[in-house]
Motif scaffolding. Structure first.
Motif, PDB file in Angstrom:
ATOM      1  N   ALA A   1       0.824  -1.207   0.000  1.00 48.55           N
ATOM      2  CA  ALA A   1       0.000   0.000   0.000  1.00 48.55           C
ATOM      3  C   ALA A   1       0.864   1.265   0.000  1.00 48.55           C
ATOM      4  O   ALA A   1       0.541   2.257  -0.670  1.00 48.55           O
ATOM      5  CB  ALA A   1      -0.936   0.003   1.200  1.00 48.55           C
ATOM      6  N   ASP A   2       1.968   1.230   0.726  1.00 42.97           N
ATOM      7  CA  ASP A   2       2.867   2.382   0.744  1.00 42.97           C
ATOM      8  C   ASP A   2       3.461   2.628  -0.643  1.00 42.97           C
ATOM      9  O   ASP A   2       3.598   3.768  -1.085  1.00 42.97           O
ATOM     10  CB  ASP A   2       3.987   2.168   1.761  1.00 42.97           C
ATOM     11  CG  ASP A   2       3.471   2.102   3.197  1.00 42.97           C
ATOM     12  OD1 ASP A   2       2.331   2.540   3.434  1.00 42.97           O
ATOM     13  OD2 ASP A   2       4.212   1.605   4.068  1.00 42.97           O
ATOM     14  N   GLY A   3       3.817   1.543  -1.337  1.00 38.36           N
ATOM     15  CA  GLY A   3       4.323   1.682  -2.693  1.00 38.36           C
ATOM     16  C   GLY A   3       3.256   2.209  -3.634  1.00 38.36           C
ATOM     17  O   GLY A   3       3.530   3.042  -4.504  1.00 38.36           O
ATOM     18  N   LEU A   4       2.021   1.739  -3.456  1.00 42.74           N
ATOM     19  CA  LEU A   4       0.920   2.227  -4.288  1.00 42.74           C
ATOM     20  C   LEU A   4       0.690   3.716  -4.077  1.00 42.74           C
ATOM     21  O   LEU A   4       0.428   4.458  -5.024  1.00 42.74           O
ATOM     22  CB  LEU A   4      -0.355   1.447  -3.967  1.00 42.74           C
ATOM     23  CG  LEU A   4      -1.613   1.884  -4.712  1.00 42.74           C
ATOM     24  CD1 LEU A   4      -1.462   1.680  -6.220  1.00 42.74           C
ATOM     25  CD2 LEU A   4      -2.841   1.137  -4.185  1.00 42.74           C
ATOM     26  N   ALA A   5       0.800   4.165  -2.839  1.00 42.35           N
ATOM     27  CA  ALA A   5       0.611   5.587  -2.542  1.00 42.35           C
ATOM     28  C   ALA A   5       1.622   6.448  -3.293  1.00 42.35           C
ATOM     29  O   ALA A   5       1.286   7.497  -3.849  1.00 42.35           O
ATOM     30  CB  ALA A   5       0.720   5.825  -1.038  1.00 42.35           C
ATOM     31  N   VAL A   6       2.873   6.010  -3.322  1.00 46.28           N
ATOM     32  CA  VAL A   6       3.906   6.737  -4.058  1.00 46.28           C
ATOM     33  C   VAL A   6       3.620   6.694  -5.553  1.00 46.28           C
ATOM     34  O   VAL A   6       3.723   7.711  -6.259  1.00 46.28           O
ATOM     35  CB  VAL A   6       5.299   6.152  -3.762  1.00 46.28           C
ATOM     36  CG1 VAL A   6       6.354   6.784  -4.659  1.00 46.28           C
ATOM     37  CG2 VAL A   6       5.659   6.358  -2.298  1.00 46.28           C
ATOM     38  N   LEU A   7       3.242   5.518  -6.037  1.00 46.65           N
ATOM     39  CA  LEU A   7       2.981   5.354  -7.467  1.00 46.65           C
ATOM     40  C   LEU A   7       1.862   6.266  -7.951  1.00 46.65           C
ATOM     41  O   LEU A   7       2.014   6.956  -8.966  1.00 46.65           O
ATOM     42  CB  LEU A   7       2.632   3.894  -7.751  1.00 46.65           C
ATOM     43  CG  LEU A   7       2.324   3.518  -9.205  1.00 46.65           C
ATOM     44  CD1 LEU A   7       3.479   3.876 -10.127  1.00 46.65           C
ATOM     45  CD2 LEU A   7       1.992   2.034  -9.313  1.00 46.65           C
TER      46      LEU A   7
ATOM     47  N   LEU B   1     -10.820  -5.961  -1.565  1.00 47.02           N
ATOM     48  CA  LEU B   1     -11.094  -4.633  -2.095  1.00 47.02           C
ATOM     49  C   LEU B   1     -12.516  -4.620  -2.630  1.00 47.02           C
ATOM     50  O   LEU B   1     -12.933  -5.550  -3.331  1.00 47.02           O
ATOM     51  CB  LEU B   1     -10.120  -4.299  -3.233  1.00 47.02           C
ATOM     52  CG  LEU B   1      -8.687  -3.957  -2.842  1.00 47.02           C
ATOM     53  CD1 LEU B   1      -7.781  -4.027  -4.055  1.00 47.02           C
ATOM     54  CD2 LEU B   1      -8.623  -2.563  -2.229  1.00 47.02           C
ATOM     55  N   ALA B   2     -13.263  -3.603  -2.327  1.00 46.61           N
ATOM     56  CA  ALA B   2     -14.672  -3.561  -2.709  1.00 46.61           C
ATOM     57  C   ALA B   2     -14.914  -2.576  -3.843  1.00 46.61           C
ATOM     58  O   ALA B   2     -14.462  -1.435  -3.791  1.00 46.61           O
ATOM     59  CB  ALA B   2     -15.520  -3.158  -1.508  1.00 46.61           C
ATOM     60  N   ASP B   3     -15.614  -3.036  -4.880  1.00 46.40           N
ATOM     61  CA  ASP B   3     -16.107  -2.133  -5.918  1.00 46.40           C
ATOM     62  C   ASP B   3     -17.455  -1.626  -5.430  1.00 46.40           C
ATOM     63  O   ASP B   3     -18.488  -2.289  -5.575  1.00 46.40           O
ATOM     64  CB  ASP B   3     -16.260  -2.877  -7.254  1.00 46.40           C
ATOM     65  CG  ASP B   3     -16.528  -1.916  -8.410  1.00 46.40           C
ATOM     66  OD1 ASP B   3     -17.343  -0.988  -8.229  1.00 46.40           O
ATOM     67  OD2 ASP B   3     -15.941  -2.099  -9.489  1.00 46.40           O
TER      68      ASP B   3
ATOM     69  N   MET C   1      -5.135   0.298   0.635  1.00 45.28           N
ATOM     70  CA  MET C   1      -5.143   0.447  -0.819  1.00 45.28           C
ATOM     71  C   MET C   1      -6.479   0.994  -1.300  1.00 45.28           C
ATOM     72  O   MET C   1      -6.535   1.831  -2.198  1.00 45.28           O
ATOM     73  CB  MET C   1      -4.838  -0.896  -1.486  1.00 45.28           C
ATOM     74  CG  MET C   1      -3.399  -1.360  -1.290  1.00 45.28           C
ATOM     75  SD  MET C   1      -3.118  -3.083  -1.765  1.00 45.28           S
ATOM     76  CE  MET C   1      -3.377  -2.982  -3.536  1.00 45.28           C
ATOM     77  N   GLN C   2      -7.572   0.510  -0.705  1.00 44.09           N
ATOM     78  CA  GLN C   2      -8.901   0.997  -1.067  1.00 44.09           C
ATOM     79  C   GLN C   2      -8.991   2.511  -0.873  1.00 44.09           C
ATOM     80  O   GLN C   2      -9.469   3.245  -1.749  1.00 44.09           O
ATOM     81  CB  GLN C   2      -9.957   0.310  -0.202  1.00 44.09           C
ATOM     82  CG  GLN C   2     -11.388   0.733  -0.515  1.00 44.09           C
ATOM     83  CD  GLN C   2     -12.108  -0.265  -1.390  1.00 44.09           C
ATOM     84  OE1 GLN C   2     -11.949  -1.465  -1.241  1.00 44.09           O
ATOM     85  NE2 GLN C   2     -12.901   0.234  -2.312  1.00 44.09           N
ATOM     86  N   ALA C   3      -8.515   2.977   0.258  1.00 38.10           N
ATOM     87  CA  ALA C   3      -8.577   4.411   0.545  1.00 38.10           C
ATOM     88  C   ALA C   3      -7.725   5.207  -0.439  1.00 38.10           C
ATOM     89  O   ALA C   3      -8.134   6.288  -0.897  1.00 38.10           O
ATOM     90  CB  ALA C   3      -8.107   4.666   1.974  1.00 38.10           C
TER      91      ALA C   3
END
Length: 214
Positions: free
Chosen positions: A86-92, A112-114, A145-147
């Motif tokens: 999630a930390d990597g996703l935030a940077v990406l 993860l919810a759609d 990640m959802q947030a």
């Protein structure tokens, strides 16, 4: 089309790179550890951390689509409060917000919810319960990640799946949002095919289809 694939040394990442190259795309394969991409068919290879914004920027600046095949933690220890994926996703996504023309495709699970398309069913409800009970670190990661995804302006797609252990592709793949009967298994090759397909079709903008073998 030019694609950057993070986590290109993992089982799903390798399949994504193979599918993308076979489809005629130019691929930048990215992994953390030196030497893990030696056998990759990608035209370009890079090693570094997704939490390094400058490194990430160098890998995505010239790409049309960014694919992250980095999976969540399977650590069952409740005391582990780290969220590296999630930390990597935030940077990406922070880097990608500089270019609104780029798309992001990541993998995930039905934890993860759609919120717009999901219907209550076994495939959308059971994974959340199981992850919360038995994979607390992964559950925490998915919630973070959802947030991140809900707050970013990046055009993303999450390809969700369960039990990516089948060796056979069966007779292809299909997808659902809990609105039709779904299997709890899928081959890694079909996950890769789906991710590469959506990279140029853009069918699931800001959606989270669950993919499985037919």
């Amino acid at each position: 089309m030019k694609l950057t694939v993070f986590g290109a040394n993992g089982a799903i990442g390798q399949a994504v790179v193979r599918e993308a190259v076979k489809a005629g795309h130019e691929v930048i394969a990215v992994a953390r550890r030196q030497g893990t991409l030696d056998k990759s068919p990608a035209q370009h290879k890079a090693y570094g951390l997704m939490t390094d914004a400058n490194f990430v920027r160098q890998q995505v600046v010239n790409s049309d689509v960014v694919i992250s095949a980095v999976g969540p933690s399977l650590n069952s220890k409740r005391q582990d409060k780290t969220t590296p994926v999630a930390d990597g996703l935030a940077v990406l996504v922070a880097v990608m917000e500089e270019w609104q023309s780029k798309r992001l495709i990541i993998n995930g699970t039905p934890t993860l919810a759609d919120r717009h398309r999901d219907k209550n069913s076994l495939v959308t409800l059971v994974p959340k319960v199981m992850a919360r009970l038995f994979l607390p670190a992964g559950y925490r990661e998915m919630k973070k990640m959802q947030a991140i995804l809900e707050q970013t302006s990046v055009d993303w797609t999450v390809v969700r799946f369960l039990n990516p252990n089948l060796k056979s592709d069966g007779v292809g793949y299909t997808y659902a949002f809990g609105d039709s009967k779904a299997k709890f298994s899928v081959s890694r090759q079909n996950i890769a095919k789906f991710m590469v397909y959506d990279s140029y079709k853009s069918q699931f903008s800001r959606e989270m289809p669950i993919v499985f073998n037919r």
